[in-house]
Design a protein around this motif. Sequence first.
Motif, short mmCIF file in Angstrom:
data_model
loop_
_atom_site.label_atom_id
_atom_site.label_comp_id
_atom_site.label_asym_id
_atom_site.label_seq_id
_atom_site.Cartn_x
_atom_site.Cartn_y
_atom_site.Cartn_z
N ALA A 126 20.08 32.09 12.60
CA ALA A 126 21.31 31.36 12.29
C ALA A 126 22.28 31.41 13.47
CB ALA A 126 21.97 31.97 11.05
N ALA A 127 21.74 31.52 14.67
CA ALA A 127 22.57 31.65 15.87
C ALA A 127 22.70 30.30 16.57
CB ALA A 127 21.96 32.67 16.83
N GLY A 128 23.85 30.09 17.18
CA GLY A 128 24.05 28.92 18.02
C GLY A 128 24.14 27.62 17.24
N VAL A 129 24.62 26.59 17.91
CA VAL A 129 24.74 25.26 17.31
C VAL A 129 24.33 24.23 18.35
CG1 VAL A 129 26.31 23.54 16.34
CG2 VAL A 129 26.61 25.95 15.77
N LYS A 130 23.49 23.29 17.92
CA LYS A 130 23.18 22.15 18.79
C LYS A 130 22.87 20.94 17.92
CE LYS A 130 18.15 22.60 19.43
NZ LYS A 130 17.07 22.62 20.43
N ALA A 131 23.04 19.76 18.50
CA ALA A 131 22.69 18.53 17.81
C ALA A 131 21.21 18.24 18.02
CB ALA A 131 23.55 17.38 18.31
N ALA A 132 20.73 17.20 17.35
CA ALA A 132 19.30 16.86 17.41
C ALA A 132 18.86 16.50 18.83
CB ALA A 132 19.01 15.70 16.47
N ASP A 133 17.64 16.88 19.17
CA ASP A 133 17.13 16.64 20.52
C ASP A 133 17.02 15.16 20.85
OD1 ASP A 133 16.88 19.37 20.95
OD2 ASP A 133 14.80 19.44 20.27
N PHE A 134 16.74 14.31 19.85
CA PHE A 134 16.52 12.90 20.16
C PHE A 134 17.78 12.21 20.69
CE2 PHE A 134 18.19 12.15 15.88
CZ PHE A 134 18.88 10.95 16.04
N LEU A 135 18.96 12.82 20.47
CA LEU A 135 20.20 12.22 20.98
C LEU A 135 20.20 12.16 22.51
CD1 LEU A 135 22.88 13.82 18.62
CD2 LEU A 135 22.10 11.45 18.65
N THR A 136 19.45 13.04 23.14
CA THR A 136 19.38 13.03 24.61
C THR A 136 18.56 11.87 25.14
OG1 THR A 136 17.39 14.43 24.69
CG2 THR A 136 19.53 15.56 24.60
N ARG A 137 17.81 11.21 24.25
CA ARG A 137 16.93 10.12 24.68
C ARG A 137 17.41 8.75 24.21
NH1 ARG A 137 13.57 14.16 22.59
NH2 ARG A 137 13.19 12.95 20.70
N ARG A 160 25.30 19.82 27.00
CA ARG A 160 24.14 20.73 26.98
C ARG A 160 23.68 21.06 25.57
NH1 ARG A 160 25.63 25.75 30.67
NH2 ARG A 160 27.51 25.59 29.39
N SER A 161 24.56 20.85 24.59
CA SER A 161 24.19 21.10 23.19
C SER A 161 23.74 19.84 22.48
CB SER A 161 25.39 21.72 22.44
OG SER A 161 25.75 22.97 23.01
N ASN A 162 23.42 18.81 23.26
CA ASN A 162 22.93 17.52 22.74
C ASN A 162 24.01 16.72 22.01
OD1 ASN A 162 20.46 18.46 23.66
ND2 ASN A 162 19.68 18.95 21.63
N GLN A 163 25.25 17.16 22.03
CA GLN A 163 26.32 16.43 21.36
C GLN A 163 26.73 15.22 22.21
OE1 GLN A 163 28.82 19.98 21.25
NE2 GLN A 163 28.98 19.75 19.02
#
Length: 430
Positions: free
Chosen positions: A268-279, A287-290
């Motif tokens: 339950a550590a850290g926060v990031k958005a979905a990887d596909f947003l980078t594409r 860096r967190s895909n936001q």
Amino acid sequence: MNPIRKILIVGGGVAGLNLATKLGDQLGRIGKAEITLADRSPTHIWKPMLHTIAAGTWDVQQQQVSYIAHASEHHFTYQPGEMCGLDRSVREVTLAPLEMPDGEVIVGQRTLGYDVLILAIGSRANDFGVPGVTAHCHFIDSQAQAEAFNLTLRGRILRSVVNDEILRVAIVGGGATGVELSAELSRLLELAASYGDANIRDRLHLTLLESGSRILAAFPEEVSTHSAAQLRKIGVALHADTRVVGAEAEGFRLADGSLVAADLMVWAAGVKAADFLTRLDGLEVNRSNQVLVKPTMQTLTDPHIFVLGDCASLTPEEGARPLPPTAQVANQQADHLARHLESWLEGGTLPDFVFKDLGSLVSLSQYNAFGTLGKFGFFKGGFIRGHFAQLSHTYLYRRHQIGLHGMVRAGAMWLAERINGLVRPRIRLS
């Protein structure tokens, strides 16, 4: 006569469903716009309560909202599917195929057109590339993940009862999810004791690991201090300044080489958005895909694409840091866009979003709750605890329900909860 605009909202979380409901009632009802909500899940759960679904202390059937039913009542359309692509030149979003658990494709890849696209797909925990996390750990970022954890948890509890052995649970991440889940698991085993095994709570060995110097680092220090004391009081082993370097079948491996043994592991550590947003087609991300957005919540590259909630990175003009990925921010952004989008579609300007910090709360199940009031209201910035803090935490969810269903229906739902609570088990048993 103005053309009917196609408004596509991707993500049915706090921001997405709130916005779809309001726009449907405002514009969809009178035929001024076609509102579509796309989400891979068929139901909505208020994300801050996922830890209670994971623990089995709250009835998921009573709390979930069916997108299909809700859409029909609020004049928008629901499309099942997960976004996997974007073509800004023709204003189309691609949805991935829908598959059965055995891999059978039941609905192929599709495209949805839009005049205005609103991304509100939320966030998830960030494993930071730590080896073994994906293979050995549970995540509590969605209803499906919470229910999967609960299924495994009930199996481990049954084994503990039948074999009279300890149940070791280790959670990485001292944010709100990790802290609240720790308290909820303790409460679950206390309630389970009334169903035949008086010693079941004593066999729970619960460990919370945090890499920072204190838990709840995003909260004021007073909230962190009191929460840590409460967790220790109920028997949670807290380890701050503890870096996890690997997850193994037997537990978490720490930087000093030691092993925290566990039968169940949660990340339950850290926060990031979905990887596909980078594409996606030209959208700028951090860096967190936001996705980076302007104060109007429009993307830097396309004024017809808005991004709200956890998957957006918005730094206020007067602030040095982006707004935090919280339900409070997401809800306010949805309300703001619902108020002003119609005027913008008719050629008006969009005012900048201004976040109002209403405070922060953490609920440690029925044991206690702590928080601070925000910069607005009568008690500005005050520290609260106990029953008042618990009521304040509950109010946030009830306000969410009112926003979705209206006062009358939300009130009926609350009454149904109380009645069902008199006849149903207090925890999930099957």
